[in-house]
Write a protein that holds these residues in place. Structure first.
Motif, PDB file in Angstrom:
ATOM      1  N   ARG A 100       0.836  -1.214   0.000  1.00  0.00           N
ATOM      2  CA  ARG A 100       0.000   0.000   0.000  1.00  0.00           C
ATOM      3  C   ARG A 100       0.865   1.257   0.000  1.00  0.00           C
ATOM      4  O   ARG A 100       0.519   2.262  -0.631  1.00  0.00           O
ATOM      5  N   ARG A 192     -13.798  14.224   2.110  1.00  0.00           N
ATOM      6  CA  ARG A 192     -12.396  13.872   2.337  1.00  0.00           C
ATOM      7  C   ARG A 192     -11.661  13.647   1.027  1.00  0.00           C
ATOM      8  O   ARG A 192     -10.470  13.925   0.912  1.00  0.00           O
ATOM      9  N   LYS A 202      -2.448   6.833   1.330  1.00  0.00           N
ATOM     10  CA  LYS A 202      -2.299   7.211   2.736  1.00  0.00           C
ATOM     11  C   LYS A 202      -1.290   8.356   2.786  1.00  0.00           C
ATOM     12  O   LYS A 202      -0.097   8.157   3.004  1.00  0.00           O
ATOM     13  N   TYR A 207      -5.443  13.710   5.692  1.00  0.00           N
ATOM     14  CA  TYR A 207      -5.761  13.871   7.114  1.00  0.00           C
ATOM     15  C   TYR A 207      -5.888  15.358   7.444  1.00  0.00           C
ATOM     16  O   TYR A 207      -6.764  15.757   8.215  1.00  0.00           O
ATOM     17  N   GLU A 238     -15.913   6.294   4.502  1.00  0.00           N
ATOM     18  CA  GLU A 238     -15.160   5.758   5.640  1.00  0.00           C
ATOM     19  C   GLU A 238     -15.058   6.842   6.693  1.00  0.00           C
ATOM     20  O   GLU A 238     -15.540   7.959   6.508  1.00  0.00           O
ATOM     21  N   LEU A 239     -14.424   6.502   7.803  1.00  0.00           N
ATOM     22  CA  LEU A 239     -14.207   7.500   8.852  1.00  0.00           C
ATOM     23  C   LEU A 239     -12.865   8.176   8.603  1.00  0.00           C
ATOM     24  O   LEU A 239     -12.103   7.768   7.726  1.00  0.00           O
ATOM     25  N   GLY A 240     -12.562   9.182   9.409  1.00  0.00           N
ATOM     26  CA  GLY A 240     -11.313   9.922   9.216  1.00  0.00           C
ATOM     27  C   GLY A 240     -10.085   9.025   9.241  1.00  0.00           C
ATOM     28  O   GLY A 240      -9.118   9.273   8.524  1.00  0.00           O
ATOM     29  N   GLY A 241     -10.101   7.976  10.045  1.00  0.00           N
ATOM     30  CA  GLY A 241      -8.934   7.098  10.140  1.00  0.00           C
ATOM     31  C   GLY A 241      -9.289   5.634  10.270  1.00  0.00           C
ATOM     32  O   GLY A 241      -8.524   4.848  10.832  1.00  0.00           O
ATOM     33  N   MET A 242     -10.449   5.253   9.760  1.00  0.00           N
ATOM     34  CA  MET A 242     -10.915   3.864   9.892  1.00  0.00           C
ATOM     35  C   MET A 242     -11.918   3.530   8.801  1.00  0.00           C
ATOM     36  O   MET A 242     -12.606   4.428   8.315  1.00  0.00           O
ATOM     37  N   GLY A 265      -8.214  -0.519   3.705  1.00  0.00           N
ATOM     38  CA  GLY A 265      -7.716  -0.912   5.021  1.00  0.00           C
ATOM     39  C   GLY A 265      -7.307  -2.381   5.049  1.00  0.00           C
ATOM     40  O   GLY A 265      -7.993  -3.247   4.495  1.00  0.00           O
ATOM     41  N   ILE A 266      -6.210  -2.640   5.713  1.00  0.00           N
ATOM     42  CA  ILE A 266      -5.737  -4.021   5.846  1.00  0.00           C
ATOM     43  C   ILE A 266      -6.596  -4.741   6.887  1.00  0.00           C
ATOM     44  O   ILE A 266      -6.880  -5.931   6.760  1.00  0.00           O
ATOM     45  N   THR A 267      -7.072  -4.005   7.871  1.00  0.00           N
ATOM     46  CA  THR A 267      -8.010  -4.595   8.838  1.00  0.00           C
ATOM     47  C   THR A 267      -9.323  -4.908   8.122  1.00  0.00           C
ATOM     48  O   THR A 267      -9.888  -5.995   8.291  1.00  0.00           O
ATOM     49  N   ARG A 268      -9.802  -3.960   7.329  1.00  0.00           N
ATOM     50  CA  ARG A 268     -11.035  -4.173   6.545  1.00  0.00           C
ATOM     51  C   ARG A 268     -10.927  -5.444   5.721  1.00  0.00           C
ATOM     52  O   ARG A 268     -11.814  -6.298   5.716  1.00  0.00           O
ATOM     53  N   CYS A 307     -13.108  -0.076  11.859  1.00  0.00           N
ATOM     54  CA  CYS A 307     -11.936  -0.942  11.966  1.00  0.00           C
ATOM     55  C   CYS A 307     -10.709  -0.291  11.342  1.00  0.00           C
ATOM     56  O   CYS A 307     -10.801   0.435  10.361  1.00  0.00           O
TER      57      CYS A 307
HETATM   58  N1  PLP Z   1      -9.096   4.537   6.525  1.00  0.00           N
HETATM   59  C1  PLP Z   1      -8.270   5.517   6.891  1.00  0.00           C
HETATM   60  C2  PLP Z   1      -8.528   6.886   6.387  1.00  0.00           C
HETATM   61  C3  PLP Z   1      -7.181   5.234   7.733  1.00  0.00           C
HETATM   62  O1  PLP Z   1      -6.352   6.204   8.123  1.00  0.00           O
HETATM   63  C4  PLP Z   1      -6.976   3.918   8.193  1.00  0.00           C
HETATM   64  C5  PLP Z   1      -5.857   3.601   9.070  1.00  0.00           C
HETATM   65  O2  PLP Z   1      -4.830   3.234   8.670  1.00  0.00           O
HETATM   66  C6  PLP Z   1      -7.866   2.924   7.770  1.00  0.00           C
HETATM   67  C7  PLP Z   1      -8.918   3.267   6.940  1.00  0.00           C
HETATM   68  C8  PLP Z   1      -7.687   1.501   8.181  1.00  0.00           C
HETATM   69  O3  PLP Z   1      -6.593   0.932   7.541  1.00  0.00           O
HETATM   70  P1  PLP Z   1      -5.769  -0.246   8.196  1.00  0.00           P
HETATM   71  O4  PLP Z   1      -6.769  -1.278   8.571  1.00  0.00           O
HETATM   72  O5  PLP Z   1      -4.853  -0.708   7.139  1.00  0.00           O
HETATM   73  O6  PLP Z   1      -5.084   0.305   9.379  1.00  0.00           O
END
Ligand code: PLP
Ligand code: COI
Length: 363
Positions: A100, A192, A202, A207, A238-242, A265-268, A307
């Motif tokens: 990524r 965003r 990223k 941000y 999505e959210l600001g950081g998730m 997202g890698i968690t997603r 997530c």
């Molecule tokens: N979306 C945004 C905008 C993020 O900053 C993050 C965090 O890294 C994620 C999604 C989730 O990504 P990941 O699961 O790779 O941490």
């Protein structure tokens, strides 16, 4: 474990004492404290990647005309190193972060980094700051690889010199309330990312653009912002950081599809697999904010969760905006959210076999 890329190591002569470190590790929070070292590697157009260095953590010497300070060529990653019960330390899918990172680099017209260098640099900082990897509870060492355009030049073009770095920060929970549902502000005013823009990268600029909406969220008592698409202001991104998931009882779990404007997202991605393994039907599709509000109202949506690396899996209690408030779960996280959260953490902390080959041993 040894890395295939060689890093010179200069130990920090004023590293924290064991007592100072222990005090920090008692309650690290998120992003508050940095470890004793950092990794640096420079790239120039003429010479390519230079020597990898582990050096004492400290301020950078950066020319005031460095183009990152003017035109914002900056990308970053976030991943965690987890200490397992036997003391070993592992990363979760660091190769996916490396890939990524390079997609972000391409979008920002920056140089790409050999993927093994990315992973080895993460390993090098973990090895140098091994004592900073906490143990117990849901703690970890959060790694922040990033790259800046460090060329001193005010012309507007992609830079001829970049600096890649990794810093590390011991981490507890991202949200201070523990696994309590968080309230989300749906931003109807600000977006965003737009089609063709940098939403899937990223980069720091995304941000920066989200902070005003995050401020509005805080003013309304919410902990995070949810962004809608920039064209119709209708589709949840999505959210600001998730990233975000919606649970429709036993029927299905839905997450916004990768539209080109959200971060992959890698968690997603991992949850797509884990939730299916738990027997859920998981769907990636466009998610209409108005339908979501109606489905919360009717009870069709039973849980919503966010997530990400920092947030892990965090239940969402409500979606709010200027003239609406939809409450899905106000005080307790739902069973599906907790089940998915546990499945992920069990792999990350080595409590269950890693059948997907996701874990990478750092030390
Ligand atoms: N979306 C945004 C905008 C993020 O900053 C993050 C965090 O890294 C994620 C999604 C989730 O990504 P990941 O699961 O790779 O941490
Ligand atoms: C992460 O989860 O790693 C993030 O980058 C989210 C946020 C801290 C920016």
């Amino acid at each position: 474990m040894s890395t295939s890329y060689t890093f010179s190591v200069t130990r920090n002569p004023s590293a924290a004492s064991a007592a100072e470190r222990a005090k920090v590790l008692e309650n690290p929070g998120f992003g508050n404290f940095m470890t004793d070292h950092m990794v640096m590697v420079d790239w120039t157009l003429d010479d390519g990647w230079g020597e990898g260095k582990v050096v004492p953590y400290g301020p950078l010497q950066l020319d005031p005309s460095a183009s990152v300070l003017h035109y914002g060529q900056e990308i970053f990653e976030g991943l965690k190193a987890y200490r397992h019960a036997d003391g070993s330390v592992w990363g979760f899918r660091p190769q996916a972060n490396a890939e990524r990172f390079n997609r972000s680099a391409r979008r920002l017209a920056m140089t790409e980094l050999p993927e093994h260098l990315f992973v080895d640099a993460c390993q090098a900082i973990v090895e140098a700051d091994l004592d900073w990897v906490p143990s117990g509870g849901e703690t970890s060492l959060y790694l922040r690889p990033f790259m800046i355009a460090s060329e001193p030049f005010l012309g507007v073009r992609s830079a001829h010199r970049y600096t890649f770095m990794v810093i590390a920060s011991p981490a507890g929970a991202y949200f201070s309330g523990g696994i309590k549902p968080v309230d989300i502000w749906v931003s109807e005013e600000y977006t965003r990312a737009a089609p063709g823009g940098t939403g899937a990268a990223k980069c720091g600029g995304n941000y920066a653009a989200s902070l005003i909406a995050q401020q509005q969220a805080a003013e309304h008592g919410c902990q995070q912002v949810c962004f809608l698409d920039a064209v119709e202001r209708r589709w949840i991104e999505e959210l600001g950081g998730m990233n975000v998931y919606f649970v429709y009882g036993d029927e299905k779990i839905v997450t916004p599809e990768l539209s080109g404007t959200i971060l992959e997202g890698i968690t997603r991605d991992s949850i797509l697999t884990l939730a299916r393994e738990q027997g859920h039907t998981v769907v990636e599709q466009r998610v209409d904010i108005n339908e979501v509000r109606a489905d919360i109202e009717s009870g069709a949506i039973t849980e919503i969760f966010a997530c990400g690396t920092a947030a892990v899996v965090t239940p969402i209690g409500s979606l709010q905006s200027a003239d609406s408030k939809s409450v899905v779960q106000s005080s307790e996280p739902g069973a599906d959210t907790l089940g998915i959260r546990e499945a992920l953490l069990d792999i990350q902390y080595g409590r269950t076999p890693d059948t997907h080959g996701w874990m990478h041993r750092f030390a």
